[in-house]
Design a protein around this motif. Structure first.
Motif, PDB file in Angstrom:
ATOM      1  N   HIS A 123     -17.188   2.141  15.338  1.00 56.35           N
ATOM      2  CA  HIS A 123     -18.384   1.365  15.678  1.00 56.35           C
ATOM      3  C   HIS A 123     -18.061   0.557  16.929  1.00 56.35           C
ATOM      4  O   HIS A 123     -17.119  -0.237  16.939  1.00 56.35           O
ATOM      5  N   TYR A 153     -21.229  -4.227  20.752  1.00 55.42           N
ATOM      6  CA  TYR A 153     -21.921  -4.219  22.043  1.00 55.42           C
ATOM      7  C   TYR A 153     -20.988  -4.797  23.098  1.00 55.42           C
ATOM      8  O   TYR A 153     -20.056  -5.529  22.804  1.00 55.42           O
ATOM      9  N   SER A 164     -19.151   0.101  24.490  1.00 51.78           N
ATOM     10  CA  SER A 164     -20.284   0.543  23.672  1.00 51.78           C
ATOM     11  C   SER A 164     -21.231   1.485  24.394  1.00 51.78           C
ATOM     12  O   SER A 164     -21.907   2.296  23.757  1.00 51.78           O
ATOM     13  N   GLU A 165     -21.322   1.389  25.721  1.00 47.81           N
ATOM     14  CA  GLU A 165     -22.222   2.263  26.472  1.00 47.81           C
ATOM     15  C   GLU A 165     -21.460   3.100  27.501  1.00 47.81           C
ATOM     16  O   GLU A 165     -21.998   3.459  28.547  1.00 47.81           O
ATOM     17  N   GLY A 194     -23.240   5.668  17.069  1.00 49.11           N
ATOM     18  CA  GLY A 194     -24.147   5.357  18.155  1.00 49.11           C
ATOM     19  C   GLY A 194     -24.710   6.632  18.736  1.00 49.11           C
ATOM     20  O   GLY A 194     -24.554   7.714  18.164  1.00 49.11           O
ATOM     21  N   ARG A 233     -27.386   0.756  22.482  1.00 49.86           N
ATOM     22  CA  ARG A 233     -26.468   0.123  21.524  1.00 49.86           C
ATOM     23  C   ARG A 233     -27.259  -0.895  20.719  1.00 49.86           C
ATOM     24  O   ARG A 233     -28.448  -1.117  20.967  1.00 49.86           O
ATOM     25  N   GLN A 242     -27.273   2.274  11.080  1.00 53.20           N
ATOM     26  CA  GLN A 242     -26.348   2.916  12.014  1.00 53.20           C
ATOM     27  C   GLN A 242     -25.308   3.747  11.266  1.00 53.20           C
ATOM     28  O   GLN A 242     -25.035   4.904  11.642  1.00 53.20           O
TER      29      GLN A 242
END
Length: 641
Positions: free
Chosen positions: A79, A82, A86-87, A104, A296, A316
């Motif tokens: 996980h 953020y 995360s991206e 995600g 996210r 999620q």
């Protein structure tokens, strides 16, 4: 469902994920840097793995170390929280290549939305309205300046890989464009490794409204909107759901546009479609435009959870584990209203500069949801975002939820570092905000009032004197044979106390005399109950009474002598010197740029306090400095002459 997951993050979001995982019976693995060895998320997790130094580039941004930790501990999924990775589509690809599940969206979905210019093209093809602007590849400064002229000022310069206000500058005049562009590109390069920008028309009465979406890779639903218009420096301060003034027609239009956006890229997991809305004529379905998609979970997701009763982290985990969307669109309903306030260690009167320090005292009131990654005794370090907590209220109406938030902020107790708590409490009580008259310029227009130091109540000052005298826990039976015990107290302004009986003190301060009595339910001042609480630290006394009121405890042995404040430019916080713009002998005017300091993921420009000649440059670019370090010295007037 997974048996064990690793959380590739820190702070309150890591703690938040751990709480849901624990409820679902899923074991958790935390990762931590050298600075976070004693952090709350490390203590909460079932297992924890050290991954490197304090700098994010040495730990939380090291994908290979995080993957190694996941494989060594037997985690099945990661996980990302953020921020950090995360991206990062490359990280998502690495997770998949390692045989693990990324909790995600897919690599392709993140790439589609990762750059603002490309994302706007995708959205336009999907029939989602986009803001007028230049989103091309030509990054020549003259070409970008020409694009700004064609759009008409004011314009926004925005990092194509940006978020959180980083790499974003508003420009009102052509003469300011070059400097703003240089600053935005430098900040974008630091924050995202990509200096490219786009230019957009600035909406004069903007509201920032975003829609929470959730997809399973094929279809998507929306969980209504959040209003994030209360911002400073393009960063959110207080968020709420639903948006004030929202109509059924507008909500349907924005929700449908958000779902189209998510389904256009085969989105899986939690995401947010951010829209800029022209609020000058109410909320109209033809006055909202796509800004960006956050692929996210968002910091402000708790307000959506509060009004829907849905745990987005649970969703999620379930969708990442292969389960279908838990609910259809028609099954998701709005229940009441919710607010979230972001409590930061920052100096509001100094321009919201991030602060550091040890949280010597930290207590939150009951009746609200609090998400935090710190505890009393923890240190706010210069390496990471200075968030202390998110305080979330939920009530049957907007007025009830806002009043609950205001009361909670006023009852929150923090000591040991400077915070924005008083600012948040004032904002929650602001008449315009209470009336729903919100836009992204509200804080800027009302900054003088909102950022002003709150007045100190007479009772709080009197109790501060009692604490300075060491009598806050009770006076005992102090007396003399001939008169009540009176003594001076080292306080500002000068004060004295007279102990006239057990648990009764007369305080003399600021020209007044106050009768203070300790009852079983707390201190009473001049016949009025206060319910005050105290924190007595090494250099400061804090009285919590309708807010936090701090009084310095001067050290009589402190004889530190400093030169005139205007001669020295001091570092307002620990950080990295990114650039120095002057050399010895240079002449500067008030407000001229002297240096740029990078701290807590933001760039801060340090300017000359007065006109003069630079006598010394005491640092070089690349230096890591402490708060209070002298950076540049101006010659004294007679020295310069």
């Amino acid at each position: 469902m997974f048996q064990k997951i690793l959380i590739a993050n820190r702070g309150e979001i890591a703690c938040r994920v751990i709480e849901t995982a624990r409820r679902l019976g899923v074991a958790t693995v935390a990762v931590y840097s050298e600075a976070d060895a004693g952090a709350r998320h490390v203590a909460m997790a079932d297992e924890a793995v050290a991954i490197g130094g304090a700098r994010p580039a040495e730990s939380y941004l090291c994908a290979d170390r995080i993957l190694q930790a996941a494989l060594e501990t037997g985690a099945e999924a990661i996980h990302p929280g953020y921020g950090f990775l995360s991206e990062n589509p490359d990280f998502v690809a690495s997770v998949a290549a390692a045989g693990l599940t990324f909790i995600g969206p897919s690599e392709a979905a993140i790439r589609a939305m990762g750059l603002k210019d490309a994302a706007k093209a995708v959205m336009a093809q999907a029939g989602v309205p986009v803001v007028p602007g230049y989103h091309g590849d030509n990054q020549d400064p003259e070409h970008l300046a020409g694009a700004a002229e064609a759009l008409g000022y004011p314009v926004l310069i925005k990092a194509v890989a940006g978020g959180g206000g980083k790499g974003m500058r508003r420009v009102d005049r052509p003469d300011d464009f070059a400097a703003a562009l240089e600053s935005a590109c430098a900040e974008a390069r630091t924050a995202f490794g990509n200096p490219a920008v786009l230019i957009e028309k600035y909406v004069e009465m903007p509201r920032h409204i975003e829609v929470q979406v959730f997809g399973d890779g094929t279809r998507a639903v929306h969980l209504f909107e959040r209003d994030c218009s209360l911002q400073r420096r393009h960063q959110k301060v207080i968020e709420e759901a639903p948006a004030p003034g929202m109509t059924d027609q507008m909500r349907a239009a924005m929700g449908q546009a958000a779902v189209r956006a998510a389904e256009a890229i085969g989105y899986a997991g939690a995401g947010t479609i951010e829209f800029i809305v022209d609020g000058s004529d109410g909320l109209r379905p033809d006055r909202f435009w796509f800004m960006e998609m956050n692929t996210r979970l968002q910091v402000e997701h708790p307000v959506t959870e509060a009004i829907t009763g849905i745990d987005l982290v649970e969703w999620q985990l379930r969708v990442a584990a292969g389960e279908p969307l838990p609910l259809a669109q028609e099954d998701i309903q709005i229940k009441g209203h919710a607010f979230e306030a972001r409590l930061y260690a920052e100096d509001v009167p100094a321009g919201f500069l991030p602060a550091v320090g040890t949280l010597a005292h930290l207590i939150f009131p009951p009746g609200v949801r609090v998400e935090t990654g710190v505890r009393a005794g923890d240190t706010i370090s210069p390496w990471y975002d200075p968030m202390i907590a998110k305080i979330i209220s939920h009530g049957p109406s907007r007025a009830a939820a806002l009043n609950q938030l205001a009361r909670a902020l006023e009852a929150t107790e923090v000591a040991g570092t400077t915070t924005n708590l008083a600012f948040l409490a004032r904002l929650a009580r602001h008449a315009g905000f209470a009336a729903g008259a919100v836009d992204t310029g509200l804080i800027g227009r009302e900054s003088a009032e909102l950022a002003a130091l709150p007045p100190v109540p007479v009772a709080a000052r009197a109790l501060g004197v009692i604490a300075a005298a060491g009598l806050h826990a009770g006076t005992g039976a102090g007396f003399t044979l001939w008169a009540p015990l009176r003594r001076a107290v080292d306080f500002e302004p000068p004060a004295a106390v007279q102990v006239i009986g057990p648990n009764r003190v007369i305080v003399e301060v600021a020209g007044g005399r106050h009768d203070c009595v300790l009852h079983p339910d707390g201190w009473w001042v001049d016949g009025a109950k206060t319910a005050a609480r105290f924190h007595v630290g090494a250099g400061e006394i804090t009285v919590f009474l309708g807010g936090a009121h701090s009084f310095p405890r001067p050290d009589p042995l402190d004889r530190l002598v400093q030169g005139p404040a205007s001669d020295l430019t001091l570092a307002p916080m620990p950080g990295l010197v990114k650039a120095v713009f002057v050399a010895p002998g240079a002449r500067v005017a008030p407000g001229d740029r002297l240096a740029i300091l990078e701290a807590m993921k933001m760039e801060h420009t340090l300017c000359a306090a007065r006109a003069g000649e630079v006598a010394e440059v005491l640092v070089a670019p690349g230096a890591q400095i402490e708060a209070g370090a002298a950076l540049i010295r101006l010659a004294e007037e007679e020295e310069a002459a």
